[in-house]
Design a protein around this motif. Structure first.
Motif, mmCIF file in Angstrom:
data_model
loop_
_atom_site.group_PDB
_atom_site.id
_atom_site.type_symbol
_atom_site.label_atom_id
_atom_site.label_comp_id
_atom_site.label_asym_id
_atom_site.label_seq_id
_atom_site.Cartn_x
_atom_site.Cartn_y
_atom_site.Cartn_z
ATOM 1 N N VAL A 278 5.872 0.444 -1.391
ATOM 2 C CA VAL A 278 6.116 1.414 -0.319
ATOM 3 C C VAL A 278 5.899 0.765 1.052
ATOM 4 O O VAL A 278 6.542 1.123 2.034
ATOM 5 C CB VAL A 278 5.192 2.638 -0.499
ATOM 6 N N SER A 279 5.053 -0.252 1.100
ATOM 7 C CA SER A 279 4.693 -0.839 2.388
ATOM 8 C C SER A 279 5.844 -1.593 3.049
ATOM 9 O O SER A 279 5.797 -1.894 4.229
ATOM 10 C CB SER A 279 3.508 -1.800 2.225
ATOM 11 N N VAL A 280 6.887 -1.941 2.290
ATOM 12 C CA VAL A 280 7.960 -2.705 2.912
ATOM 13 C C VAL A 280 9.071 -1.834 3.453
ATOM 14 O O VAL A 280 10.089 -2.353 3.923
ATOM 15 C CB VAL A 280 8.547 -3.776 1.958
ATOM 16 N N VAL A 281 8.878 -0.510 3.391
ATOM 17 C CA VAL A 281 9.903 0.377 3.942
ATOM 18 C C VAL A 281 10.264 0.000 5.388
ATOM 19 O O VAL A 281 11.445 -0.040 5.738
ATOM 20 C CB VAL A 281 9.469 1.848 3.821
ATOM 21 N N PRO A 282 9.292 -0.319 6.253
ATOM 22 C CA PRO A 282 9.676 -0.725 7.626
ATOM 23 C C PRO A 282 10.612 -1.935 7.628
ATOM 24 O O PRO A 282 11.595 -1.960 8.373
ATOM 25 C CB PRO A 282 8.347 -1.086 8.281
ATOM 26 N N SER A 283 10.321 -2.906 6.775
ATOM 27 C CA SER A 283 11.175 -4.088 6.714
ATOM 28 C C SER A 283 12.595 -3.726 6.313
ATOM 29 O O SER A 283 13.561 -4.193 6.905
ATOM 30 C CB SER A 283 10.636 -5.080 5.686
ATOM 31 N N LEU A 284 12.700 -2.915 5.287
ATOM 32 C CA LEU A 284 14.027 -2.552 4.797
ATOM 33 C C LEU A 284 14.825 -1.878 5.902
ATOM 34 O O LEU A 284 15.976 -2.216 6.159
ATOM 35 C CB LEU A 284 13.908 -1.613 3.594
ATOM 36 N N ALA A 285 14.187 -0.936 6.553
ATOM 37 C CA ALA A 285 14.872 -0.199 7.623
ATOM 38 C C ALA A 285 15.256 -1.150 8.754
ATOM 39 O O ALA A 285 16.390 -1.157 9.230
ATOM 40 C CB ALA A 285 13.977 0.913 8.142
ATOM 41 N N PHE A 286 14.311 -1.992 9.128
ATOM 42 C CA PHE A 286 14.569 -2.894 10.238
ATOM 43 C C PHE A 286 15.697 -3.871 9.908
ATOM 44 O O PHE A 286 16.584 -4.131 10.718
ATOM 45 C CB PHE A 286 13.298 -3.677 10.577
ATOM 46 N N PHE A 287 15.641 -4.373 8.697
ATOM 47 C CA PHE A 287 16.657 -5.352 8.290
ATOM 48 C C PHE A 287 18.046 -4.723 8.313
ATOM 49 O O PHE A 287 19.003 -5.282 8.850
ATOM 50 C CB PHE A 287 16.333 -5.862 6.887
ATOM 51 N N LEU A 288 18.121 -3.533 7.750
ATOM 52 C CA LEU A 288 19.396 -2.821 7.723
ATOM 53 C C LEU A 288 19.965 -2.702 9.128
ATOM 54 O O LEU A 288 21.124 -3.015 9.393
ATOM 55 C CB LEU A 288 19.194 -1.437 7.103
ATOM 56 N N LEU A 335 7.588 -9.726 12.922
ATOM 57 C CA LEU A 335 6.774 -9.008 13.898
ATOM 58 C C LEU A 335 6.589 -7.548 13.509
ATOM 59 O O LEU A 335 5.560 -6.949 13.797
ATOM 60 C CB LEU A 335 7.424 -9.080 15.278
ATOM 61 N N VAL A 336 7.587 -6.968 12.859
ATOM 62 C CA VAL A 336 7.485 -5.571 12.462
ATOM 63 C C VAL A 336 6.637 -5.435 11.195
ATOM 64 O O VAL A 336 5.716 -4.629 11.112
ATOM 65 C CB VAL A 336 8.891 -4.974 12.221
ATOM 66 N N GLN A 337 6.962 -6.261 10.209
ATOM 67 C CA GLN A 337 6.306 -6.100 8.913
ATOM 68 C C GLN A 337 4.877 -6.651 8.934
ATOM 69 O O GLN A 337 3.989 -6.114 8.275
ATOM 70 C CB GLN A 337 7.132 -6.808 7.825
ATOM 71 N N LEU A 342 -0.641 -6.312 7.347
ATOM 72 C CA LEU A 342 -2.004 -6.709 7.678
ATOM 73 C C LEU A 342 -2.937 -5.501 7.723
ATOM 74 O O LEU A 342 -4.032 -5.511 7.141
ATOM 75 C CB LEU A 342 -2.000 -7.418 9.039
ATOM 76 N N SER A 343 -2.505 -4.438 8.386
ATOM 77 C CA SER A 343 -3.399 -3.282 8.496
ATOM 78 C C SER A 343 -3.599 -2.621 7.141
ATOM 79 O O SER A 343 -4.694 -2.149 6.829
ATOM 80 C CB SER A 343 -2.864 -2.287 9.528
ATOM 81 N N LEU A 344 -2.536 -2.625 6.321
ATOM 82 C CA LEU A 344 -2.711 -2.061 4.979
ATOM 83 C C LEU A 344 -3.679 -2.897 4.149
ATOM 84 O O LEU A 344 -4.433 -2.381 3.326
ATOM 85 C CB LEU A 344 -1.365 -1.946 4.262
ATOM 86 N N MET A 345 -3.653 -4.212 4.392
ATOM 87 C CA MET A 345 -4.584 -5.073 3.661
ATOM 88 C C MET A 345 -6.015 -4.776 4.065
ATOM 89 O O MET A 345 -6.925 -4.713 3.230
ATOM 90 C CB MET A 345 -4.263 -6.543 3.935
ATOM 91 N N GLY A 371 2.714 -9.948 -1.377
ATOM 92 C CA GLY A 371 3.849 -10.212 -2.277
ATOM 93 C C GLY A 371 5.069 -9.392 -1.898
ATOM 94 O O GLY A 371 6.181 -9.921 -1.817
ATOM 95 N N ALA A 372 4.859 -8.111 -1.625
ATOM 96 C CA ALA A 372 5.993 -7.231 -1.327
ATOM 97 C C ALA A 372 6.694 -7.665 -0.045
ATOM 98 O O ALA A 372 7.927 -7.648 0.047
ATOM 99 C CB ALA A 372 5.527 -5.787 -1.221
ATOM 100 N N ALA A 373 5.899 -8.080 0.951
ATOM 101 C CA ALA A 373 6.505 -8.523 2.211
ATOM 102 C C ALA A 373 7.351 -9.776 1.982
ATOM 103 O O ALA A 373 8.490 -9.870 2.451
ATOM 104 C CB ALA A 373 5.416 -8.802 3.247
ATOM 105 N N LEU A 374 6.794 -10.726 1.227
ATOM 106 C CA LEU A 374 7.543 -11.948 0.932
ATOM 107 C C LEU A 374 8.756 -11.652 0.051
ATOM 108 O O LEU A 374 9.825 -12.226 0.214
ATOM 109 C CB LEU A 374 6.630 -12.964 0.229
ATOM 110 N N HIS A 375 8.540 -10.729 -0.865
ATOM 111 C CA HIS A 375 9.610 -10.286 -1.753
ATOM 112 C C HIS A 375 10.779 -9.733 -0.928
ATOM 113 O O HIS A 375 11.944 -10.070 -1.157
ATOM 114 C CB HIS A 375 9.022 -9.231 -2.697
#
Lengths: 464, 538
Positions: A278-288, A335-337, A342-345, A371-375
């Motif tokens: 769930v934590s990579v939702v920002p990345s997905l949105a940003f990438f799109l 920068l977004v992810q 980090l804060s979730l960690m 892992g999810a961020a790198l994934h």
């Protein structure tokens, strides 16, 4: 007079150069959303039904649903990528008439395949009531078909329908499970849940049928030809989807896993991992968004310069600008992810406590967040590789991810609980590194690939 | 499919008989060949043809068929180059029994070349590069050396995959582009390179039948293959050009719509074909020069052509004019079918293709109908070669309102056509020595022809004695419907003139364009070269 000279009228035209590549982006990003939504539904259901559904029954219910999602992603993995490309090719060639036929063929084959597989597994698994068996098989079929339907709706770029279908469907699932579960026990829960998931599929299917009316042509052969043409996409899709699940499966069958009923397994590894996804939702949105608004324009400009009679110098300049834009997008993505991860960690202990997780799971959660961020980064690498039709490289990345995630997860199990969860980020890092290495080489050689890898004879396309 | 199914066993049966071991590594030394070769007689002459006999009808094909039929004692093989790879096209002629082999190879399209086994060594690519550095100066001296690397023996050598998709080839193309055309469209440069070089690479691998003499009936791709075969086998190579290949290609290139027109200076008002059309034209010109340089004998069918060959570098000592010839009596015997009163039957006999400028004929006919109400026209010739052009011609006829008086008959037996005509008209933009004029003249028909190729000398006479026979028709300008129409109307109004010209034509054909002379000339040439090359080096 004798002599043939050059009686060929080939236009060095745009059709040689891709206009279909964006589809892979939507395929990947859009399918993540609903999947997450389903994870939420499952969690909500677990919370809401804590009173009525007692532990073993709840575990079997949860395991059934997780199995259906996990394994249907693997069984449809190969199909998803090829169908994505098949549709993109068809749309690009303006041959929409093949789509309805393709949809029916794919759904038919998927349903039959899942019926057989699901029937074998859930039919034989001990300890299930007849209602549970039937509901589980149906869930497996419906979820598999839903993945396929999403691809077609992705091709139609109708995201509103997808989101709506999933909201409504998951609401029905929730309500259905709670209502039927109250009177029907675990079987009722599952049946209610299936109702909602089936609703999702049928809403999507109806939408697709309306979007692409059948033209009455037998399109199976076009689809088969796409499979023959893109065996590497079958491999890439299969490996990638298997890679996503393989660490959890390794945990299930390891001593760290535990049986739920006799044929179902789970582990303490599952829950932190779902959370991390769930934590990579920002990345997905940003990438799109950043691909859509920045990179894709440069990408089109590059091929525009190529096909519109640009000089080589102009081509190289367009390439430089495109590479710069991509690098910039990825930089800003970090920068977004980065802060989110980090804060979730940092907050992991509190999150874990709120979710009722143990101390080992906090470590797993932290590792899984990385892992999810790198994934996500590796996934973006694969997508961009596919933008440039580097299918072999995509296979390599997916395979590396799969092998790494399986092997390294096994190693962490051997090393002991302190290392649990570290297989996934390391595997994702390797996949990431390889993806960007291949991407680097692709850019290095792009003009060569753009020109010299074009086939000599015109692509017969789908309509030939 | 491999070109012409050349991989079939037994195909190599004729090799080794005359093959010299030093020039054909891998061929002559293989054991077991000699046993086969004793049962298969090697052809005397291998014709290397391009876009003609036996698949396309026309003047050159008719000439080839005539020669093959008239020389039954000579064994021929035919190596034919088609435009597109794939199925063998339909044969339009029945091969006489002395044609012992026919191989057809397509050079454009078709399957992708297979991936190579071993990559070519870097030294070979350096030679390729060096060859291209010399080629702008028309220095083709490295060709023989390149051939050894690229095509050590027929059917061997690189498949073309490395050229189309490989990195070393890409680097050479890129470097040449940056040197020679950095301001030009790269995608067009690249594809021009591919389109021009894939045929060359395919021809490098072509398995040309063994023969004592190689005879190519055009320059261009066929000329290139003949040159390569001569270099490889050391056997003599003859060239016969009916039309001047490089010029005819130039016309096609100028009209081609698929070649990107890029002016040397952007946004200038400079006219001309542009860079890429020039590139194509230069390629064909170079192929002609190459063929001229390596042919042991260059024949053509009329003096004007010979002059053109000399301009493109042919050695005068190697050139010879051998006019076409026909069996004049066969046409003289035909009994004319009388016209209805007031009727004028105008005939166009030839393929309906742009180079024949059929549209000028149709426009001219429209003008004729205004002066001669009883005029009718027949367009006799195959319609399947350029369907688009045929459609355009039909539309033009309809637009001009003459479609009711003008018929496209398709292919027909010419002996049945001439007796039903009063005038034969030819509007070609380019011709060699058109057989149709000889035939029509032999049949006693007056001719109206554009001033191309040998038309003028055919109608007015070549030498003084020839001219004394009188004109056998009227010459007009090119692409000039009014002039063509005026000539037709002149003949329409003067039946006496028609008869007079018809008689002159018959006499001229009998005396100067006899089939027997033509056949005898080539019989002598073949026997000279079949003997000459034997045992000799290259």
């Amino acid at each position: 007079m004798a002599g043939i000279g050059f009686r060929l009228k080939r236009l060095i035209a745009e059709e040689s150069y891709g206009g279909w590549l964006r589809a892979h982006l939507y395929g990947a990003v859009v399918s993540s959303g609903p999947w997450l939504l389903s994870v939420f539904t499952l969690a909500a259901l677990a919370l809401l039904s804590r009173e009525t559904l007692r532990s073993p029954a709840l575990e079997i219910f949860r395991s059934t649903v997780i199995y259906c999602y996990t394994f249907s992603l693997i069984t449809t993995g190969g199909v998803q990528m090829v169908v994505t490309r098949h549709l993109a090719d068809a749309l690009y060639l303006g041959d929409e008439s093949v789509l309805a036929g393709s949809f029916r063929w794919t759904i038919g084959a998927t349903a039959l395949g899942h019926l057989a597989l699901g029937g074998a597994f859930f039919g034989l698994a001990p300890g299930l009531s007849p209602v549970e068996r039937i509901a589980a098989v149906l869930l497996f079929v419906v979820v598999g078909c839903t993945w396929i339907a999403m691809i077609f709706l992705g091709a139609a770029q109708d995201y509103a329908s997808v989101i709506l279908a999933f909201f409504v469907g998951n609401a029905v699932s929730l309500a259905g499970a709670l209502l039927l579960g109250g009177s029907g026990g675990p079987g009722g829960y599952l049946a209610g849940f299936v109702l909602g998931q089936a609703a999702i599929f049928f809403v999507l299917a109806a939408r697709i049928e309306r979007e692409f009316p059948a033209a009455g042509r037998p399109e199976g052969r076009f689809l088969l030809r796409s499979f023959r043409r893109y065996p590497d996409l079958v491999a890439a899709g299969l490996f990638y989807n298997a890679a996503i699940a393989v660490d959890r499966i390794v945990f299930w069958i390891s001593p760290a896993g535990f049986g739920v009923g006799s044929w179902f397994y789970a582990s303490r590894y599952d829950a932190p991992l779902f959370l991390a996804y769930v934590s990579v939702v920002p990345s997905l949105a940003f990438f799109l968004v950043s691909i859509e608004t920045g990179f894709y324009d440069r990408y089109r400009q590059y091929y525009g310069v190529v096909t519109k009679h640009g000089t080589l110098r102009q081509v190289l300049e367009a390439k430089r600008v495109m590479a710069l834009t991509l690098r910039d997008s990825l930089g800003r993505l970090l920068l977004v992810q980065g802060p989110v991860t980090l804060s979730l960690m940092i907050g992991a202990p509190w999150t874990a406590a709120a979710m009722g997780m143990g101390r080992i799971q906090v470590g797993i959660l932290r590792a899984a967040l990385v892992g999810a961020a790198l994934h996500a980064l590796a996934l973006f690498g694969i997508i961009v590789l596919l933008y440039f039709d580097r299918r072999r490289a995509a296979v390599e990345v997916a395979l590396l991810f799969l092998a790494g995630n399986a092997g390294l997860t096994a190693v962490t199990l051997w090393l002991g609980p302190g290392f649990y969860g570290f297989g996934y980020p390391v595997a994702a890092l390797c996949a990431c590194a390889w993806a960007y290495r291949r991407l680097e080489a692709t850019f290095e050689n792009l003009e060569y690939l753009t020109f010299a890898s074009q086939p000599m004879s015109p692509d017969p396309g789908l309509a030939a | 499919m491999s070109p012409g199914g050349a991989k079939r066993p037994g195909r190599d049966a004729e090799s080794s008989t005359f093959k010299r071991a030093d020039q054909s590594p891998g061929g002559a030394k293989r054991p077991g060949r000699d046993a086969e070769s004793s049962t298969f007689k090697r052809p005397d002459v291998c014709l290397i043809l391009e876009g003609t006999y036996p698949y396309v009808t026309g003047g050159v094909s008719a000439w080839i068929h005539q020669l093959l039929t008239a020389l039954p004692g000579i064994r021929f093989a035919i190596f034919h180059i088609s435009a597109t790879a794939g199925e063998e096209p339909e044969r339009r002629y029945r091969l006489p029994p002395n044609v012992v082999r026919l191989v057809n190879v397509g050079i454009h399209g078709g399957d992708e070349p297979p991936a190579p086994g071993d990559p070519l060594p870097a030294a070979v690519w350096e030679r390729v590069r060096a060859f291209h550095d010399r080629s702008p100066k028309d220095d083709l001296s490295g060709l023989g050396e390149l051939l050894e690397h690229f095509s050590p023996a027929p059917g061997r050598g690189p498949s073309g995959h490395e050229f189309l998709y490989g990195k070393p080839a890409w680097q050479i193309v890129r470097a040449l582009y940056e040197e020679r055309a950095p301001e030009m469209s790269f995608v067009d440069y690249f594809w021009t390179w591919r389109f021009t070089h894939l045929p060359i690479i395919r021809l490098l691998r072509a398995e040309v039948p063994e023969a004592a003499v190689y005879h190519t009936v055009s320059t261009g791709w066929a000329g290139l293959l003949a040159t390569m075969t001569r270099a490889r086998t050391g056997r003599p190579m003859l060239l016969t050009e009916h039309g001047i290949y490089a010029r005819e290609r130039r016309i096609e290139i100028d009209q081609a719509e698929w070649i990107y027109v890029q002016r040397q200076v952007p946004m200038s008002l400079q006219l001309g074909p542009g860079f890429f059309k020039d590139l194509w034209a230069r390629l064909f010109n170079r192929l002609s020069r190459l063929t001229y340089a390596h042919a042991d004998l260059i024949t053509t069918i009329f003096e004007g052509n010979r002059q053109a060959q000399l301009l493109d570098g042919a050695d005068p000592a190697k050139t010879l004019v051998i006019p076409n010839g026909i069996d004049a009596e066969r046409f003289a015997r035909l009994a004319p079918v009388p016209a209805a009163p007031g009727e004028l039957r105008v005939g166009f006999v030839g393929r309906v293709v742009p180079i024949k400028d059929v549209k000028t004929f149709i426009r001219a006919f429209k003008i004729v109908t205004e002066a001669v109400p009883g005029a009718r026209a027949a367009l006799v010739g195959p319609l399947d070669e350029d369907a688009d052009y045929v459609a355009e011609c039909r539309t033009l006829a309809a637009t001009l309102g003459v479609e009711g008086r003008l018929t496209f008959t398709g292919s027909a037996e010419v002996a049945e056509v001439y007796p039903q005509l009063d005038v034969l008209v030819l509007t070609s933009l380019s011709e060699g020595l058109p057989l149709v004029i000889l035939e029509a003249a032999a049949a006693g028909l007056p001719v109206v022809a554009s001033d191309v190729g040998a038309c003028r000398e055919l109608l007015d006479g070549r030498s003084r004695e020839d001219r004394a026979l009188g004109p056998s028709g009227l010459i007009t300008g090119l692409a000039d419907p009014a002039a063509t129409a005026a000539a037709i109307v002149t003949l329409a109004r003067d039946p006496g003139l028609r008869q007079e010209m018809g008689r002159a034509g018959q006499a001229r054909v009998r005396r100067y364009y006899s089939e027997a002379d033509l056949v005898e000339s080539y019989r002598a040439i073949y026997s000279r070269f079949i003997g000459a090359g034997r045992g000799e080096g290259a």
